[in-house]
Design a protein around this motif. Structure first.
Motif, PDB file in Angstrom:
ATOM      1  N   VAL A  14     -94.132   6.796  55.493  1.00  0.00           N
ATOM      2  CA  VAL A  14     -94.508   6.468  56.860  1.00  0.00           C
ATOM      3  C   VAL A  14     -95.804   5.664  56.897  1.00  0.00           C
ATOM      4  O   VAL A  14     -96.015   4.834  57.791  1.00  0.00           O
ATOM      5  N   ASP A  15     -96.681   5.883  55.920  1.00  0.00           N
ATOM      6  CA  ASP A  15     -97.934   5.124  55.872  1.00  0.00           C
ATOM      7  C   ASP A  15     -97.661   3.649  55.617  1.00  0.00           C
ATOM      8  O   ASP A  15     -98.253   2.767  56.262  1.00  0.00           O
ATOM      9  N   LEU A  16     -96.780   3.353  54.667  1.00  0.00           N
ATOM     10  CA  LEU A  16     -96.407   1.965  54.400  1.00  0.00           C
ATOM     11  C   LEU A  16     -95.669   1.365  55.597  1.00  0.00           C
ATOM     12  O   LEU A  16     -95.911   0.220  55.975  1.00  0.00           O
ATOM     13  N   ALA A  17     -94.777   2.159  56.163  1.00  0.00           N
ATOM     14  CA  ALA A  17     -93.964   1.656  57.265  1.00  0.00           C
ATOM     15  C   ALA A  17     -94.826   1.278  58.461  1.00  0.00           C
ATOM     16  O   ALA A  17     -94.689   0.183  59.019  1.00  0.00           O
ATOM     17  N   ARG A  18     -95.723   2.162  58.870  1.00  0.00           N
ATOM     18  CA  ARG A  18     -96.561   1.903  60.045  1.00  0.00           C
ATOM     19  C   ARG A  18     -97.462   0.696  59.841  1.00  0.00           C
ATOM     20  O   ARG A  18     -97.714  -0.067  60.772  1.00  0.00           O
ATOM     21  N   GLY A  19     -97.929   0.532  58.624  1.00  0.00           N
ATOM     22  CA  GLY A  19     -98.841  -0.582  58.360  1.00  0.00           C
ATOM     23  C   GLY A  19     -98.184  -1.940  58.465  1.00  0.00           C
ATOM     24  O   GLY A  19     -98.882  -2.965  58.565  1.00  0.00           O
ATOM     25  N   HIS A  20     -96.846  -1.995  58.452  1.00  0.00           N
ATOM     26  CA  HIS A  20     -96.148  -3.282  58.480  1.00  0.00           C
ATOM     27  C   HIS A  20     -95.080  -3.357  59.562  1.00  0.00           C
ATOM     28  O   HIS A  20     -94.233  -4.254  59.537  1.00  0.00           O
ATOM     29  N   GLY A  21     -95.093  -2.409  60.493  1.00  0.00           N
ATOM     30  CA  GLY A  21     -94.125  -2.447  61.581  1.00  0.00           C
ATOM     31  C   GLY A  21     -92.701  -2.217  61.130  1.00  0.00           C
ATOM     32  O   GLY A  21     -91.764  -2.778  61.711  1.00  0.00           O
ATOM     33  N   LEU A  22     -92.528  -1.418  60.087  1.00  0.00           N
ATOM     34  CA  LEU A  22     -91.199  -1.153  59.538  1.00  0.00           C
ATOM     35  C   LEU A  22     -90.810   0.306  59.786  1.00  0.00           C
ATOM     36  O   LEU A  22     -91.639   1.135  60.136  1.00  0.00           O
ATOM     37  N   SER A  23     -89.549   0.584  59.548  1.00  0.00           N
ATOM     38  CA  SER A  23     -89.096   1.964  59.557  1.00  0.00           C
ATOM     39  C   SER A  23     -89.269   2.545  58.162  1.00  0.00           C
ATOM     40  O   SER A  23     -89.313   1.812  57.164  1.00  0.00           O
ATOM     41  N   THR A  24     -89.374   3.859  58.086  1.00  0.00           N
ATOM     42  CA  THR A  24     -89.474   4.489  56.770  1.00  0.00           C
ATOM     43  C   THR A  24     -88.215   4.241  55.948  1.00  0.00           C
ATOM     44  O   THR A  24     -88.279   4.126  54.720  1.00  0.00           O
ATOM     45  N   GLN A  25     -87.071   4.118  56.628  1.00  0.00           N
ATOM     46  CA  GLN A  25     -85.835   3.835  55.906  1.00  0.00           C
ATOM     47  C   GLN A  25     -85.891   2.457  55.264  1.00  0.00           C
ATOM     48  O   GLN A  25     -85.406   2.263  54.141  1.00  0.00           O
ATOM     49  N   ALA A  26     -86.512   1.490  55.964  1.00  0.00           N
ATOM     50  CA  ALA A  26     -86.642   0.149  55.391  1.00  0.00           C
ATOM     51  C   ALA A  26     -87.479   0.202  54.121  1.00  0.00           C
ATOM     52  O   ALA A  26     -87.145  -0.457  53.115  1.00  0.00           O
ATOM     53  N   VAL A  27     -88.556   0.971  54.130  1.00  0.00           N
ATOM     54  CA  VAL A  27     -89.397   1.100  52.941  1.00  0.00           C
ATOM     55  C   VAL A  27     -88.588   1.698  51.788  1.00  0.00           C
ATOM     56  O   VAL A  27     -88.646   1.216  50.649  1.00  0.00           O
ATOM     57  N   ARG A  28     -87.818   2.735  52.087  1.00  0.00           N
ATOM     58  CA  ARG A  28     -86.994   3.343  51.031  1.00  0.00           C
ATOM     59  C   ARG A  28     -85.951   2.351  50.520  1.00  0.00           C
ATOM     60  O   ARG A  28     -85.677   2.288  49.314  1.00  0.00           O
ATOM     61  N   ASN A  29     -85.372   1.587  51.445  1.00  0.00           N
ATOM     62  CA  ASN A  29     -84.375   0.586  51.038  1.00  0.00           C
ATOM     63  C   ASN A  29     -84.997  -0.462  50.112  1.00  0.00           C
ATOM     64  O   ASN A  29     -84.372  -0.902  49.138  1.00  0.00           O
ATOM     65  N   TYR A  30     -86.221  -0.892  50.434  1.00  0.00           N
ATOM     66  CA  TYR A  30     -86.883  -1.890  49.594  1.00  0.00           C
ATOM     67  C   TYR A  30     -87.148  -1.334  48.196  1.00  0.00           C
ATOM     68  O   TYR A  30     -87.021  -2.055  47.198  1.00  0.00           O
ATOM     69  N   GLU A  31     -87.506  -0.066  48.121  1.00  0.00           N
ATOM     70  CA  GLU A  31     -87.711   0.537  46.801  1.00  0.00           C
ATOM     71  C   GLU A  31     -86.396   0.576  46.020  1.00  0.00           C
ATOM     72  O   GLU A  31     -86.343   0.208  44.841  1.00  0.00           O
ATOM     73  N   GLU A  32     -85.340   1.015  46.688  1.00  0.00           N
ATOM     74  CA  GLU A  32     -84.041   1.105  46.016  1.00  0.00           C
ATOM     75  C   GLU A  32     -83.539  -0.259  45.570  1.00  0.00           C
ATOM     76  O   GLU A  32     -82.827  -0.378  44.568  1.00  0.00           O
ATOM     77  N   ALA A  33     -83.922  -1.311  46.313  1.00  0.00           N
ATOM     78  CA  ALA A  33     -83.493  -2.673  45.959  1.00  0.00           C
ATOM     79  C   ALA A  33     -84.357  -3.274  44.860  1.00  0.00           C
ATOM     80  O   ALA A  33     -84.094  -4.391  44.409  1.00  0.00           O
ATOM     81  N   GLY A  34     -85.398  -2.570  44.421  1.00  0.00           N
ATOM     82  CA  GLY A  34     -86.270  -3.095  43.377  1.00  0.00           C
ATOM     83  C   GLY A  34     -87.366  -3.994  43.884  1.00  0.00           C
ATOM     84  O   GLY A  34     -88.119  -4.575  43.083  1.00  0.00           O
ATOM     85  N   ILE A  35     -87.493  -4.124  45.201  1.00  0.00           N
ATOM     86  CA  ILE A  35     -88.547  -4.955  45.776  1.00  0.00           C
ATOM     87  C   ILE A  35     -89.899  -4.273  45.611  1.00  0.00           C
ATOM     88  O   ILE A  35     -90.921  -4.936  45.405  1.00  0.00           O
ATOM     89  N   LEU A  36     -89.913  -2.953  45.682  1.00  0.00           N
ATOM     90  CA  LEU A  36     -91.100  -2.151  45.394  1.00  0.00           C
ATOM     91  C   LEU A  36     -90.893  -1.446  44.055  1.00  0.00           C
ATOM     92  O   LEU A  36     -89.757  -1.136  43.679  1.00  0.00           O
TER      93      LEU A  36
END
Length: 242
Positions: A14-36
């Motif tokens: 949620v900390d990453l998500a709030r800092g960039h106007g994203l949902s927490t699911q988007a952050v998790r998706n980016y990790e799963e995609a190898g972007i993070l």
């Protein structure tokens, strides 16, 4: 990478998500995609991120406007996998495409200038009722077979004479044929010319297209600047990774 992962700062999704106007699911998706990079897990299985992950997210979001989502994701995956050369190759390809788009824009502008000059200096090619394929081909210095090939490619759309079935080219058809002729002389392929002529038709002619060309210039400049911004954030992320 370990330097940042071990610096003691822990961030929740949620900390990453709030800092960039994203949902927490988007952050998790980016990790799963190898972007993070892969996140650590707590004893209870919750993800924990670090400032390095925040840097990766900033880099990715900065790359998207200039390179597009798919290429930006591929760049970040390559970096996170330790394949920096592959990331640089993808960046080079985007810059090469931007340069090609600029060349296309210059070719269109040059063709339109030549078209305006020809329109002023030459007699009208289209009579009030239209012109047939032979006279039009003759005035353009091409063969009738070329005009037929352009018709199959969608560059010109002549009507048919109701009595004879012959092709009849009206003023708009003549304009499209002239534009196609100029672009072909510039070395452009039929499949490259077709969308440009479609844009002329959608704009309602050559004069309204001037606004579209200005917009096109603006989009290319914005994309170039976005690439600079993305490069700066990616460089910062690469330094963080060490």
């Amino acid at each position: 990478m370990g330097r940042n992962l071990q610096n003691g700062v822990r961030l929740r999704p949620v900390d990453l998500a709030r800092g960039h106007g994203l949902s927490t699911q988007a952050v998790r998706n980016y990790e799963e995609a190898g972007i993070l990079p892969a996140a650590d897990r707590t004893a209870h299985g919750y993800r924990t991120y670090t400032p390095l992950h925040a840097g990766a997210l900033r880099a990715f979001l900065a790359l998207v406007p200039g390179h597009g989502h798919r290429t930006a994701a591929s760049i970040m995956r390559a970096v996170n996998e330790g394949a920096a050369d592959e990331a640089f190759r993808l960046i080079d390809e985007s810059h090469a495409q931007l340069l090609e788009d600029r060349r296309t824009l210059r070719a269109v502008e040059s063709a339109l200038r030549d078209l305006d000059t020809a329109t002023v200096s030459e007699p009208a090619l289209s009579a009030p009722g239209g012109t047939f394929i032979g006279p039009l081909a003759g005035r353009l210095g091409i063969r009738p077979a070329t005009l037929r090939a352009w018709e199959r490619a969608g560059l010109v759309r002549p009507s048919r004479d109701a009595r004879t079935g012959y092709r009849v080219y009206d003023e708009a058809d003549v304009r499209d044929a002239r534009l196609a002729h100029q672009l072909r002389r510039g070395g452009y392929l039929l499949e490259q010319i077709a969308p440009l002529i479609a844009q002329v038709r959608a704009a309602g002619g050559l004069e309204p297209l001037e606004t579209a060309l200005r917009d096109w210039h603006g989009r290319l400049s914005a994309r170039a600047r976005a690439m600079l911004t993305g490069a700066a954030e990616l460089e910062a992320y690469l330094r963080e990774r060490g």
